[in-house]
Write a protein that holds these residues in place. Structure first.
Motif, PDB file in Angstrom:
ATOM      1  N   UNK A  45       0.833  -1.207   0.000  1.00 34.28           N
ATOM      2  CA  UNK A  45       0.000   0.000   0.000  1.00 34.28           C
ATOM      3  C   UNK A  45       0.867   1.257   0.000  1.00 34.28           C
ATOM      4  N   UNK A  46       1.949   1.244   0.736  1.00 36.07           N
ATOM      5  CA  UNK A  46       2.857   2.387   0.776  1.00 36.07           C
ATOM      6  C   UNK A  46       3.476   2.644  -0.594  1.00 36.07           C
ATOM      7  N   UNK A  47       3.926   1.592  -1.263  1.00 34.50           N
ATOM      8  CA  UNK A  47       4.530   1.754  -2.588  1.00 34.50           C
ATOM      9  C   UNK A  47       3.516   2.229  -3.618  1.00 34.50           C
ATOM     10  N   UNK A  48       2.284   1.731  -3.552  1.00 36.36           N
ATOM     11  CA  UNK A  48       1.244   2.205  -4.468  1.00 36.36           C
ATOM     12  C   UNK A  48       0.946   3.680  -4.202  1.00 36.36           C
ATOM     13  N   UNK A  49       0.923   4.074  -2.935  1.00 33.62           N
ATOM     14  CA  UNK A  49       0.716   5.487  -2.601  1.00 33.62           C
ATOM     15  C   UNK A  49       1.800   6.366  -3.189  1.00 33.62           C
ATOM     16  N   UNK A  50       3.059   5.938  -3.055  1.00 31.62           N
ATOM     17  CA  UNK A  50       4.154   6.693  -3.662  1.00 31.62           C
ATOM     18  C   UNK A  50       4.022   6.756  -5.175  1.00 31.62           C
ATOM     19  N   UNK A  51       3.570   5.670  -5.780  1.00 32.91           N
ATOM     20  CA  UNK A  51       3.388   5.641  -7.229  1.00 32.91           C
ATOM     21  C   UNK A  51       2.339   6.651  -7.669  1.00 32.91           C
ATOM     22  N   UNK A  52       1.207   6.726  -6.963  1.00 36.43           N
ATOM     23  CA  UNK A  52       0.156   7.679  -7.321  1.00 36.43           C
ATOM     24  C   UNK A  52       0.623   9.113  -7.113  1.00 36.43           C
ATOM     25  N   UNK A  53       1.337   9.380  -6.043  1.00 36.28           N
ATOM     26  CA  UNK A  53       1.848  10.727  -5.793  1.00 36.28           C
ATOM     27  C   UNK A  53       2.827  11.127  -6.893  1.00 36.28           C
ATOM     28  N   UNK A  54       3.726  10.227  -7.254  1.00 34.97           N
ATOM     29  CA  UNK A  54       4.697  10.519  -8.313  1.00 34.97           C
ATOM     30  C   UNK A  54       3.999  10.751  -9.650  1.00 34.97           C
ATOM     31  N   UNK A  55       2.973   9.960  -9.920  1.00 34.91           N
ATOM     32  CA  UNK A  55       2.246  10.108 -11.179  1.00 34.91           C
ATOM     33  C   UNK A  55       1.568  11.475 -11.251  1.00 34.91           C
ATOM     34  N   UNK A  56       0.904  11.882 -10.181  1.00 35.99           N
ATOM     35  CA  UNK A  56       0.225  13.180 -10.211  1.00 35.99           C
ATOM     36  C   UNK A  56       1.227  14.324 -10.328  1.00 35.99           C
ATOM     37  N   UNK A  57       2.383  14.188  -9.695  1.00 32.55           N
ATOM     38  CA  UNK A  57       3.433  15.198  -9.830  1.00 32.55           C
ATOM     39  C   UNK A  57       3.941  15.259 -11.268  1.00 32.55           C
ATOM     40  N   UNK A  58       4.133  14.103 -11.878  1.00 33.08           N
ATOM     41  CA  UNK A  58       4.610  14.060 -13.260  1.00 33.08           C
ATOM     42  C   UNK A  58       3.582  14.652 -14.229  1.00 33.08           C
ATOM     43  N   UNK A  59       2.305  14.369 -14.022  1.00 35.00           N
ATOM     44  CA  UNK A  59       1.252  14.913 -14.888  1.00 35.00           C
ATOM     45  C   UNK A  59       1.197  16.423 -14.740  1.00 35.00           C
ATOM     46  N   UNK A  60       1.299  16.922 -13.513  1.00 35.73           N
ATOM     47  CA  UNK A  60       1.290  18.367 -13.284  1.00 35.73           C
ATOM     48  C   UNK A  60       2.481  19.039 -13.973  1.00 35.73           C
ATOM     49  N   UNK A  61       3.657  18.435 -13.874  1.00 37.06           N
ATOM     50  CA  UNK A  61       4.858  18.965 -14.522  1.00 37.06           C
ATOM     51  C   UNK A  61       4.709  18.947 -16.048  1.00 37.06           C
ATOM     52  N   UNK A  62       4.130  17.878 -16.583  1.00 30.29           N
ATOM     53  CA  UNK A  62       3.921  17.769 -18.035  1.00 30.29           C
ATOM     54  C   UNK A  62       2.994  18.881 -18.526  1.00 30.29           C
ATOM     55  N   UNK A  63       1.900  19.105 -17.802  1.00 36.68           N
ATOM     56  CA  UNK A  63       0.958  20.132 -18.202  1.00 36.68           C
ATOM     57  C   UNK A  63       1.585  21.509 -18.119  1.00 36.68           C
ATOM     58  N   UNK A  64       2.389  21.763 -17.112  1.00 35.44           N
ATOM     59  CA  UNK A  64       3.048  23.049 -16.959  1.00 35.44           C
ATOM     60  C   UNK A  64       4.047  23.290 -18.085  1.00 35.44           C
ATOM     61  N   UNK A  65       4.833  22.297 -18.443  1.00 36.33           N
ATOM     62  CA  UNK A  65       5.854  22.455 -19.489  1.00 36.33           C
ATOM     63  C   UNK A  65       5.237  22.633 -20.859  1.00 36.33           C
ATOM     64  N   UNK A  66       4.108  21.996 -21.112  1.00 37.65           N
ATOM     65  CA  UNK A  66       3.492  22.069 -22.447  1.00 37.65           C
ATOM     66  C   UNK A  66       2.410  23.138 -22.545  1.00 37.65           C
ATOM     67  N   UNK A  67       2.247  23.932 -21.510  1.00 39.80           N
ATOM     68  CA  UNK A  67       1.286  25.023 -21.538  1.00 39.80           C
ATOM     69  C   UNK A  67      -0.153  24.564 -21.585  1.00 39.80           C
ATOM     70  N   UNK A  68      -0.451  23.439 -21.029  1.00 39.69           N
ATOM     71  CA  UNK A  68      -1.816  22.934 -21.039  1.00 39.69           C
ATOM     72  C   UNK A  68      -2.601  23.374 -19.810  1.00 39.69           C
ATOM     73  N   UNK A  69      -1.947  24.010 -18.908  1.00 43.81           N
ATOM     74  CA  UNK A  69      -2.621  24.387 -17.666  1.00 43.81           C
ATOM     75  C   UNK A  69      -2.716  25.871 -17.537  1.00 43.81           C
TER      76      UNK A  69
END
Length: 69
Positions: A45-69
């Motif tokens: 459960x801890x590793x899955x939690x870290x995976x979801x947190x990392x994924x949301x951080x990566x999606x936020x960074x992707x949107x910021x870099x590509x001007x989608x946000x």
């Protein structure tokens, strides 16, 4: 005493004196080790939690870099 017989005798004495470090015990399925079960599920459960947190951080960074946000 021939050398082969002497080595054979030494190996049988050595087997009698030494003990096996690896013992094969079958786990009892009626009494599960709840500490190990809890640690396994907790770490999963801890590793899955870290995976979801990392994924949301990566999606936020992707949107910021590509001007989608």
């Amino acid at each position: 005493m021939p050398l082969g017989r002497l080595l054979l005798r030494a190996s049988t004495i050595n087997k009698m004196v030494s003990r096996n470090a690896f013992t094969a015990l079958k786990p009892d399925p009626s009494k599960p080790n709840m500490l190990r079960v809890g640690m396994a599920f907790g770490s999963t459960a801890f590793l899955w939690g870290l995976l979801f947190i990392q994924h949301s951080t990566d999606v936020r960074e992707y949107k910021t870099r590509n001007g989608l946000e």
